[in-house]
Design a protein around this motif. Sequence first.
Motif, PDB file in Angstrom:
ATOM      1  N   GLU A 262     -24.526  35.994 -93.974  1.00 48.10           N
ATOM      2  CA  GLU A 262     -23.278  36.529 -93.424  1.00 48.10           C
ATOM      3  C   GLU A 262     -22.175  36.567 -94.474  1.00 48.10           C
ATOM      4  N   ILE A 263     -21.996  35.466 -95.199  1.00 50.56           N
ATOM      5  CA  ILE A 263     -20.937  35.391 -96.215  1.00 50.56           C
ATOM      6  C   ILE A 263     -21.273  36.250 -97.434  1.00 50.56           C
ATOM      7  N   PRO A 264     -22.490  36.170 -97.999  1.00 52.98           N
ATOM      8  CA  PRO A 264     -22.810  37.044 -99.130  1.00 52.98           C
ATOM      9  C   PRO A 264     -22.645  38.526 -98.832  1.00 52.98           C
ATOM     10  N   ALA A 265     -22.904  38.944 -97.586  1.00 56.60           N
ATOM     11  CA  ALA A 265     -22.835  40.372 -97.267  1.00 56.60           C
ATOM     12  C   ALA A 265     -21.433  40.949 -97.436  1.00 56.60           C
ATOM     13  N   PHE A 266     -20.413  40.108 -97.494  1.00 55.36           N
ATOM     14  CA  PHE A 266     -19.057  40.584 -97.775  1.00 55.36           C
ATOM     15  C   PHE A 266     -18.864  40.949 -99.242  1.00 55.36           C
ATOM     16  N   ALA A 267     -19.709  40.428-100.126  1.00 60.50           N
ATOM     17  CA  ALA A 267     -19.510  40.605-101.558  1.00 60.50           C
ATOM     18  C   ALA A 267     -19.802  42.034-101.991  1.00 60.50           C
ATOM     19  N   GLY A 268     -19.197  42.418-103.106  1.00 61.89           N
ATOM     20  CA  GLY A 268     -19.414  43.762-103.621  1.00 61.89           C
ATOM     21  C   GLY A 268     -20.818  43.997-104.107  1.00 61.89           C
TER      22      GLY A 268
ATOM     23  N   ILE B 114     -23.459  33.884 -81.325  1.00 65.18           N
ATOM     24  CA  ILE B 114     -23.559  35.051 -82.188  1.00 65.18           C
ATOM     25  C   ILE B 114     -23.277  34.570 -83.608  1.00 65.18           C
ATOM     26  N   PRO B 115     -23.568  35.374 -84.625  1.00 63.09           N
ATOM     27  CA  PRO B 115     -23.162  34.970 -85.971  1.00 63.09           C
ATOM     28  C   PRO B 115     -21.680  34.596 -85.982  1.00 63.09           C
ATOM     29  N   GLY B 116     -21.350  33.470 -86.640  1.00 62.81           N
ATOM     30  CA  GLY B 116     -19.984  32.957 -86.576  1.00 62.81           C
ATOM     31  C   GLY B 116     -19.314  32.763 -87.906  1.00 62.81           C
ATOM     32  N   ALA B 117     -19.981  33.159 -88.995  1.00 63.00           N
ATOM     33  CA  ALA B 117     -19.381  33.038 -90.326  1.00 63.00           C
ATOM     34  C   ALA B 117     -18.958  34.399 -90.863  1.00 63.00           C
ATOM     35  N   GLY B 118     -18.810  35.377 -89.944  1.00 64.77           N
ATOM     36  CA  GLY B 118     -18.407  36.723 -90.342  1.00 64.77           C
ATOM     37  C   GLY B 118     -19.528  37.735 -90.284  1.00 64.77           C
ATOM     38  N   GLY B 119     -20.715  37.328 -89.829  1.00 66.94           N
ATOM     39  CA  GLY B 119     -21.869  38.214 -89.890  1.00 66.94           C
ATOM     40  C   GLY B 119     -21.804  39.431 -89.005  1.00 66.94           C
ATOM     41  N   THR B 120     -21.085  39.369 -87.864  1.00 61.29           N
ATOM     42  CA  THR B 120     -20.962  40.569 -87.033  1.00 61.29           C
ATOM     43  C   THR B 120     -20.056  41.603 -87.688  1.00 61.29           C
ATOM     44  N   VAL B 121     -19.392  41.199 -88.767  1.00 62.73           N
ATOM     45  CA  VAL B 121     -18.517  42.100 -89.523  1.00 62.73           C
ATOM     46  C   VAL B 121     -19.214  42.551 -90.811  1.00 62.73           C
ATOM     47  N   SER B 122     -19.704  41.586 -91.587  1.00 64.30           N
ATOM     48  CA  SER B 122     -20.255  41.895 -92.907  1.00 64.30           C
ATOM     49  C   SER B 122     -21.580  42.627 -92.845  1.00 64.30           C
TER      50      SER B 122
END
Length: 354
Positions: A281-287, A307-315
């Motif tokens: 979830e967190i790595p998926a935010f990276a460029g 649900i994913p809670g570290a930003g995964g529903t976004v990233s």
Amino acid sequence: MTSATITVSDLAHGAASTVVRDVLEYSADPVVVVDLDGADDTDVPAAVAGVPALDRIVVGRAVRPVSPAVAELMTALDLTYVPSHTTAPRVAVPVADVTSALDAFRTAVAACPQSSLVAAQVVRVAEPLDVPSAIDVESLAYSTLQGGAEFQHWLADRRALGRPLPPPPAAEPVLSRRDGDTLTVTLNRPERRNAYGTALRDGLVEALRLPMLDDTVARIVLDGAGTSFCAGGDLDEFGHAPDTTTAHLIRTRGGAGRLVAALSGRMEVHLHGHCVGAGIEIPAFAGRVVAAPDTALRLPEVSMGLIPGAGGTVSVPRRIGRWRALHLFVTGTTLDAQQALAWGLVDEVATAAG
């Protein structure tokens, strides 16, 4: 669970009006399957308009090639299963057998219908939002599910196993090293497979504050020590937040997701081994995300009543689309490095992620 199956014509001509709005029925039978084969293109505009009124998880099935008009309808659905031998746009999930995939999806939803429904709602709502706002929506939904029966049952089952308390935090749960204009940040709890617990989360956030304040850091590399980059949230810490409101504020204002998103243009993540939950979830935010060949990615939170809670529903949806993301969330399917590359969840598979 037996889910309703309707045609595109049914959807275009008022199938939504037959859906009973009783809450118990809603939770017990939350999936509607739309058979896209043989659809009449003239029905598509009305069918698209009818999707929101179904108020369910709406899954398409298409064994035969679809017309451009029907492909547009697929965009309005929550996801569509198609044969893997066909050319599949990112609104579709290519599978070896469409019927088996639908059965597996229905079974997963039947096990945790509330978290499955909330996952579908969140990815729809968050799609047009900016990253901070979308993370807020995710976290509010996560806090709601923490009070739900599905998560409470999962938590009770886990506690019944008599799990030991986690070991004392490592002296340095996150390491930082600067070499010229490059900052390397390493998750450093290898004995826990870098589980994303409180100490590691806080250490990562602290490490990322430097490049937020110092634009002479031109490149940030995030990796993990040991056999896995990050095996997800530390399960032995689940259920120990003082209250759901505090937990929401910590997730959104004290989590790493917003920082990685803000630093994405300078940030590269190197994955290896198990990357579970927060570990993707967190790595998926990276460029840029580089994966070693042994990388295995999985998002199991829905099966825990969350649900994913570290930003995964976004990233994750912003990399692979909300359709394939929902498939991963609900089914908990593991992606290997090559499939993650094909879908765009990682940008490169390297012999060595470092």
